[in-house]
Design an enzyme around this catalytic site. Structure first.
Site, PDB file in Angstrom:
ATOM      1  N   SER A 430       0.778  -1.175   0.008  1.00 35.18           N
ATOM      2  CA  SER A 430       0.050  -0.093   0.008  1.00 35.18           C
ATOM      3  C   SER A 430       0.913   1.300   0.003  1.00 35.18           C
ATOM      4  O   SER A 430       0.290   2.301  -0.156  1.00 35.18           O
ATOM      5  CB  SER A 430      -0.874  -0.247   1.258  1.00 35.18           C
ATOM      6  OG  SER A 430      -0.118  -0.054   2.242  1.00 35.18           O
ATOM      7  N   HIS A 451      -3.333  -3.804  -5.201  1.00 39.27           N
ATOM      8  CA  HIS A 451      -3.554  -3.176  -3.769  1.00 39.27           C
ATOM      9  C   HIS A 451      -5.136  -3.280  -3.513  1.00 39.27           C
ATOM     10  O   HIS A 451      -5.913  -2.767  -4.078  1.00 39.27           O
ATOM     11  CB  HIS A 451      -3.212  -1.514  -3.834  1.00 39.27           C
ATOM     12  CG  HIS A 451      -3.415  -0.894  -2.620  1.00 39.27           C
ATOM     13  ND1 HIS A 451      -3.929   0.278  -2.439  1.00 39.27           N
ATOM     14  CD2 HIS A 451      -3.528  -1.406  -1.433  1.00 39.27           C
ATOM     15  CE1 HIS A 451      -4.046   0.507  -1.035  1.00 39.27           C
ATOM     16  NE2 HIS A 451      -3.667  -0.555  -0.390  1.00 39.27           N
ATOM     17  N   GLU A 463      -7.047  -1.601  -6.711  1.00 40.41           N
ATOM     18  CA  GLU A 463      -6.048  -0.710  -7.503  1.00 40.41           C
ATOM     19  C   GLU A 463      -5.261  -1.612  -7.927  1.00 40.41           C
ATOM     20  O   GLU A 463      -4.307  -2.176  -7.293  1.00 40.41           O
ATOM     21  CB  GLU A 463      -5.424   0.475  -6.580  1.00 40.41           C
ATOM     22  CG  GLU A 463      -6.286   1.511  -6.109  1.00 40.41           C
ATOM     23  CD  GLU A 463      -5.713   2.595  -5.161  1.00 40.41           C
ATOM     24  OE1 GLU A 463      -5.704   3.685  -5.429  1.00 40.41           O
ATOM     25  OE2 GLU A 463      -4.877   2.269  -4.481  1.00 40.41           O
ATOM     26  N   ASN A 501      -4.802   5.967  -1.315  1.00 40.32           N
ATOM     27  CA  ASN A 501      -4.185   6.533   0.148  1.00 40.32           C
ATOM     28  C   ASN A 501      -3.570   8.017   0.018  1.00 40.32           C
ATOM     29  O   ASN A 501      -3.357   8.601   0.718  1.00 40.32           O
ATOM     30  CB  ASN A 501      -3.077   5.497   0.511  1.00 40.32           C
ATOM     31  CG  ASN A 501      -3.877   4.344   1.157  1.00 40.32           C
ATOM     32  OD1 ASN A 501      -4.782   4.576   1.416  1.00 40.32           O
ATOM     33  ND2 ASN A 501      -2.895   3.282   1.145  1.00 40.32           N
TER      34      ASN A 501
END
Ligand code: 3HC
Length: 708
Positions: A430, A451, A463, A501
């Site tokens: 991540s 991800h 992702e 993120n």
């Protein structure tokens, strides 16, 4: 070109619907006109026809509902009401047809498709997993407007009907049969014959007598007006609690059900069409319909040039049997039905991981989403190893080990040594750039990031992150496999934090800074649940874990400098051995895994005295605009390929309120100019981290938008 064809068998007309050139059957004004012509002018009038069967010519769809594209052409509430009335008239006439009408249902029977089926004399459905019956309208911001709010409660009782209507639920055929929505359940091979037989039987014996189900409780609560008052009251309270008042459709649907049940079908239908008109042109419905089309488009977009082949995936390896690895393994077995080999350093860990992975299957069995047979078969797909046995046959290997570059390098080298030359290798990192992890690989063209979000079986987003060196075939393979796992997949650039993120980072930082300033925990969270997030940022930090959040925050700070400097609060808490929910010591109290109130003992640890009387709009703007500004910056850097991917990523990855359409749609709705104004105000009051990004300033200057 016609959507309908008719064949006659033993005096039964079989009306088959197959909309030419379309993947699904859907009802538009044109199709409704054609249906009326065939059904009422030909079949109903023809004395040689004793009964009618409605069936689909599409492989996996009965009727997917009204044509959602048409909703976007509605200009005002009156037009919406008029369009709805067309559908109601058709369905009312089917219900009044003097000849028996049988719906033979295989595949999706949704929205107006189910409303049509409910108007039929008899419903037969196949027991196939593709057969789903439901009223998903509220998920589009509208309500079942073609009699669904009337006929479903009359058929299965108010409680069961509201359960479906207010949540926009679909049920598989066996459950629909149990509820009484369906009269017969058959194997697909005999659907047509069974329908013809039923039609003949009904033509000979007349309409079936239907009895209320459910015993004493049902007669008190479903079939008694006083009992129903309690049901309506409870339903209303639940809707308000779940939607926070942001979604008007479920309340409108409740009103349509209540009016119809208490004042008669005609009054109920009037409410349905008036509310349909009002809702169809509302901003909420427009955004939810946008989300539907964006999600549908993503199902066909592999993020690489069209025609790029994907490799078939039958067997996967998952390395690292922690919570993430086990989640990936269990979800892959249950959704994609592939063989999964879970690897860790010793068998005790592997055993723990397999147990976690199986828990996903156990949950589905318990909720009856799997039959015992499916459960046994899928459990057998999950195996583990302490060495690399089985990896020689893997088509795809996903690494989910500790977030440490050196550890990852070593694991990837070991994977490369054992897998076949054509296998795709992915890292579920991540925070670490994919290009860095892939350094030193022998065949890095087959390497990329996948991800997943935690918990893997429940979070809908994936992702996929190609590095510059990744071959498009590897990307197509990862995207298609992600989709088989039931995920909505976006392909994002190999930049720190990727997309989700990245935009989450300033938002969580801001929550920490607000706390440092003494804004009470519950005020911060309430500001964002009022905004429409399912949970506030402080609760989210508890879920993510302070150790993980601190690490991620550090990476982002290093990559992007002062703008993404985290507050010191989390580090102080980690030093106090507080990690969030996972060790039962977070911002909130946890007892037996259940979240309680704010843990006031947090304040002295971080040296804060909570303030009274904070300006909640300021709190909300600081949090929301930190995210919007970052989204605008990240998309200008090409982190996502399109505003569509960015918005869907935010909605499915973080729970950004769907009724706002995503951060980029929200900027469009408010205008870039307005966003820049708010950010400038925040910058003056709270510092340069709120400086509006160049791209946003340019959009404000030029009056441009993300979507046309
Ligand atoms: N209207 C318009 N287009 C529709 C549609 C609909 N109701 N249902 C599906 N489509 C289109 C999709 O946009 C997609 O188009 P594309 O190929 O051009 O991109 C195509 O059909 C295939 O759809 P999917 O890719 O989603 O195919 P799947 O096989 O994965 O899923 C489905 C099929 C389960 C039917 C899914 O498409 C679905 O859930 N559709 C929406 C169902 C729905 O919400 N119905 C309610 C409509 S509102 C209504 O009926 C109002 C009434 O009460 C008055």
């Amino acid at each position: 070109m016609t959507a309908f064809s008719v064949s006659i068998e033993q005096g039964v007309a079989i009306l088959s619907m197959d909309l030419p050139g379309e993947p699904v059957n859907k009802l538009s004004p044109g199709v409704v006109a054609e249906f009326k012509d065939v059904f009422f002018e030909r079949l109903q009038r023809d004395d040689a026809v004793r009964a009618i069967v409605i069936i689909s010519g599409k492989p996996d769809v009965f009727i997917a509902g009204a044509d959602i594209d048409q909703f976007l052409t509605i200009r005002n509430a009156e037009e919406g009401t008029a369009m709805d009335q067309l559908g109601q008239e058709l369905i009312n006439r089917v219900a009044a047809c003097p000849k028996p009408v049988v719906a033979a249902i295989h595949g999706a029977c949704l929205g107006a498709g189910l409303e049509l089926a409910l108007a039929c004399t008899w419903r037969i459905a196949t027991d196939h997993p593709k057969t789903q019956l439901g009223l998903p309208e509220v998920q589009l911001g509208i309500l079942p407007g073609a009699g669904g709010c009337q006929r479903l409660p009359r058929l299965i009782g108010v409680r069961a009907a509201l359960d479906i209507i207010l949540a926009g639920k679909s049920e598989r055929a066996p459950k629909a049969f149990k509820l009484g929505m369906v009269d017969e359940l058959v194997h697909p091979a005999i659907l047509r014959d069974t329908a013809v037989r039923a039609a003949l039987r009904l033509a000979a014996a007349g309409r079936p007598r239907r009895h209320h189900r459910g015993g004493l409780q049902a007669s008190l609560l479903d079939w008694n007006p006083l009992g129903r008052r309690i049901v309506y009251r409870q339903a209303r309270a639940t809707v308000l609690q779940k939607t926070g008042g942001h979604y008007p459709a479920p309340l409108a649907a409740l009103k349509a059900v209540q009016t119809g049940m208490e004042r008669g079908m005609e009054a109920g239908l009037r409410v349905e069409r008036e509310e349909f008109g009002r809702l169809a042109v509302s901003a909420v419905a427009r955004q939810l319909i946008n989300v539907f089309f964006a999600t549908t488009a993503l199902k066909k977009d592999d993020g690489v040039p069209a025609g790029t082949p994907a490799k078939p995936v039958q067997r996967i390896g998952v390395v690292g049997s922690g919570f993430m690895g086990a989640g990936i393994a269990g979800t892959a077995a249950v959704q994609a039905e592939v063989e999964v080999r879970l690897k860790d350093t010793d068998l005790a860990r592997v055993g723990k991981g397999l147990k976690l992975a199986r828990a996903i299957l156990d949950g589905r069995l318990k909720r009856r989403r799997l039959t015992r047979y499916q459960y046994e078969r899928m459990t057998a797909l999950l195996t583990g190893t302490g060495n690399w046995t089985g990896f020689g046959r893997a088509d795809l290997v996903i690494e989910a080990v500790f977030e440490d570059l050196e550890v990852k390098h070593q694991v990837i080298a070991e994977i490369e040594a054992v897998v076949p030359a054509e296998a795709v290798i992915a890292s579920n990192t991540s925070t670490i750039p994919i290009a860095r992890i892939g350094e030193g690989m022998r065949h890095r063209e087959r390497f990329l990031g996948m991800h997943y979000f935690s918990p893997v079986d429940r979070m809908p987003l994936l992702e996929v992150i190609p590095a510059e060196f990744t071959d498009p075939t590897a990307v197509a393979t990862a995207v298609q496999f992600g989709r088989r796992m039931g995920k909505t997949v976006i392909v994002v650039a190999d930049r720190p934090g990727f997309w989700v993120n990245r935009i989450l980072s300033p938002y969580l930082n801001e929550a920490g800074l607000l706390l440092e300033e003494g804004v009470p925990i519950e005020v911060i969270d309430r500001a964002m649940t009022d905004f429409g997030f399912p949970v506030g940022p402080v609760t989210l930090l508890d879920e993510v874990g302070f150790d993980v959040a601190t690490k991620g925050g550090g990476v982002m700070h290093q990559a992007f400098g002062d703008r993404l400097r985290p507050s010191g609060v989390l580090q102080q808490l980690v030093a106090d051995e507080r990690l969030g929910r996972k060790n039962g010591r977070g911002f909130y109290l946890y007892e037996d895994g259940k979240k309680g109130g704010v843990d006031e003992s947090v304040y002295p640890i971080v040296g804060i005295k909570p303030l009274a009387g904070t300006d909640e709009l300021m709190v909300r703007n600081r949090l929301a605009y930190a995210m919007l500004n970052e989204a605008a910056l990240a998309i200008s850097e090409g982190v996502v390929r399109s505003p569509r991917d960015g918005d869907i990523g935010a909605i499915f990855g973080i729970g950004f309120p769907p009724f706002r359409g995503g951060p980029l749609r929200m900027i469009d709705a408010e205008s870039a100019k307005q966003a820049v104004n708010v950010l400038e105000g925040l910058r003056l009051a709270h510092g340069d981290r709120f400086e509006p990004c160049e791209a946003l300033v340019a959009m404000a200057r030029d009056g441009t938008r993300y979507y046309v």
